[in-house]
Design a protein around this motif. Structure first.
Motif, PDB file in Angstrom:
ATOM      1  N   ARG A  35      -4.667  20.157 -31.640  1.00  0.00           N
ATOM      2  CA  ARG A  35      -4.050  19.140 -30.801  1.00  0.00           C
ATOM      3  C   ARG A  35      -3.164  18.218 -31.648  1.00  0.00           C
ATOM      4  NH1 ARG A  35      -9.601  16.887 -28.316  1.00  0.00           N
ATOM      5  NH2 ARG A  35      -9.895  16.576 -30.561  1.00  0.00           N
ATOM      6  N   LYS A  36      -2.285  17.515 -30.982  1.00  0.00           N
ATOM      7  CA  LYS A  36      -1.462  16.525 -31.676  1.00  0.00           C
ATOM      8  C   LYS A  36      -2.370  15.468 -32.314  1.00  0.00           C
ATOM      9  CE  LYS A  36       2.424  18.380 -30.346  1.00  0.00           C
ATOM     10  NZ  LYS A  36       3.281  19.104 -31.314  1.00  0.00           N
ATOM     11  N   GLY A  37      -2.050  15.118 -33.564  1.00  0.00           N
ATOM     12  CA  GLY A  37      -2.830  14.111 -34.249  1.00  0.00           C
ATOM     13  C   GLY A  37      -4.053  14.631 -34.977  1.00  0.00           C
ATOM     14  N   ASP A  38      -4.287  15.941 -34.948  1.00  0.00           N
ATOM     15  CA  ASP A  38      -5.449  16.521 -35.616  1.00  0.00           C
ATOM     16  C   ASP A  38      -5.272  16.596 -37.129  1.00  0.00           C
ATOM     17  OD1 ASP A  38      -7.252  16.977 -33.569  1.00  0.00           O
ATOM     18  OD2 ASP A  38      -6.486  18.968 -33.097  1.00  0.00           O
ATOM     19  N   ALA A  81     -14.234  12.587 -41.646  1.00  0.00           N
ATOM     20  CA  ALA A  81     -13.203  13.077 -40.726  1.00  0.00           C
ATOM     21  C   ALA A  81     -13.491  14.508 -40.318  1.00  0.00           C
ATOM     22  CB  ALA A  81     -11.832  12.980 -41.380  1.00  0.00           C
ATOM     23  N   ALA A  82     -13.208  14.830 -39.079  1.00  0.00           N
ATOM     24  CA  ALA A  82     -13.424  16.179 -38.562  1.00  0.00           C
ATOM     25  C   ALA A  82     -12.119  16.962 -38.605  1.00  0.00           C
ATOM     26  CB  ALA A  82     -13.959  16.125 -37.134  1.00  0.00           C
ATOM     27  N   VAL A  83     -12.198  18.185 -39.049  1.00  0.00           N
ATOM     28  CA  VAL A  83     -11.029  19.053 -39.184  1.00  0.00           C
ATOM     29  C   VAL A  83     -11.011  20.048 -38.033  1.00  0.00           C
ATOM     30  CG1 VAL A  83      -9.975  20.830 -40.623  1.00  0.00           C
ATOM     31  CG2 VAL A  83     -10.958  18.790 -41.683  1.00  0.00           C
ATOM     32  N   ARG A  84      -9.843  20.219 -37.426  1.00  0.00           N
ATOM     33  CA  ARG A  84      -9.733  21.115 -36.273  1.00  0.00           C
ATOM     34  C   ARG A  84      -9.499  22.563 -36.673  1.00  0.00           C
ATOM     35  NH1 ARG A  84     -11.441  20.389 -31.323  1.00  0.00           N
ATOM     36  NH2 ARG A  84     -10.850  18.221 -31.666  1.00  0.00           N
TER      37      ARG A  84
END
Length: 276
Positions: free
Chosen positions: A102-105, A181-184
């Motif tokens: 998603r945008k901002g990931d 922080a979570a990584v997509r």
């Protein structure tokens, strides 16, 4: 579908015949269409009755996503092309990423190489908020220079600022991402640098350590994407280690799959590991 015959000697009235014909046409018109090929493949996991829902959650939580788009929209054409030898495994990987990121990931390119995966990731995360980041790394100076050159030619200054390049081993990727922080998405393109020294390539031991790091960082609904090249020395062994890593993940928490050409033993294999 039932078919009503119109016979001259039928005892049915003309009105009854027309009504019956209309009903039959309605049945035909409202017969549901079969689901798309690629969507049906990806809505089942390795475990029985274990449906993939994370991608639906990703779409619904993003205000900018069209809510009427089905999960994995846009994959049918790419997957069909792959099945008929018209699309590359890399194109399939990029098409899958579009339905996850998603945008901002925050995303990680664990082996940036010549930068094409890095650029594809940037296109997925960049927006006016400038919250997204691509953390890209490679051990080889030539790879980083090639990636940097591609990005400079392809991006605006604002977009270029969303990519961070590091000369380091992918086993250290956790040192780059902000704590907590979570990584997509974490993407691996294994093997050697195209056009570079073929003696310098990824190795099974470090790749497995990097996969463990990726597993710890990954957000729910996120994806680990691995393109394994089996045609070079050590490549098949590395792929088999990756395959075993994926096969041993708990089916309650992970969905793991691979795309492999059966009659092209040297063709690259795409391994996709999705976190529920």
């Amino acid at each position: 579908m039932a078919i009503m015959r119109l016979c001259p000697n039928s005892y049915l009235s003309v009105t009854h015949k027309i009504t019956g014909l209309q009903n039959n046409l309605k049945l035909f018109h409202f017969t549901p269409r079969p689901p798309p090929l690629f969507s049906s493949i990806f809505t089942h996991s390795v475990a029985d009755n274990d449906a993939v829902t994370s991608q639906v959650e990703v779409s619904s939580s993003n205000p900018s996503t069209k809510h009427n788009d089905p999960p994995f929209s846009g994959l049918d054409e790419t997957m069909t092309g792959f099945l008929f030898g018209k699309k590359k495994a890399t194109e399939v990987a990029h098409a899958v990423w579009k339905n996850v990121v998603r945008k901002g990931d925050l995303v990680v390119d664990a082996t940036c190489g010549n930068g094409y995966d890095t650029l594809a990731m940037l296109r997925l995360i960049a927006d006016d908020s400038r919250r997204g980041r691509v953390f890209a790394m490679d051990l080889q100076k030539d790879a980083l220079e090639s990636t940097s050159s591609l990005l400079d030619r392809s991006l605006t200054a604002d977009e270029r600022g969303l990519v961070e390049l590091y000369a380091m081993c992918h086993t250290k990727m956790e040192d780059l991402v902000p704590k907590g922080a979570a990584v997509r998405l974490v993407a691996f393109n294994l093997g050697y640098l195209p056009g570079g020294d073929k003696k310098i390539k990824t190795e099974s031991e470090t790749t497995l350590l990097a996969l463990e790091a990726a597993k710890r960082m990954l957000a729910r609904g996120g994806l680990i994407s691995i393109l394994a090249y089996v045609g070079h020395s050590g490549g098949r062994e590395e792929f088999e280690k990756v395959e075993l890593f994926a096969a041993e993940l708990a089916a309650d928490n992970w969905v793991c799959s691979k795309l492999q050409m059966l009659n092209r033993p040297s063709a690259p294999v795409l391994v996709l590991i999705s976190k529920k």
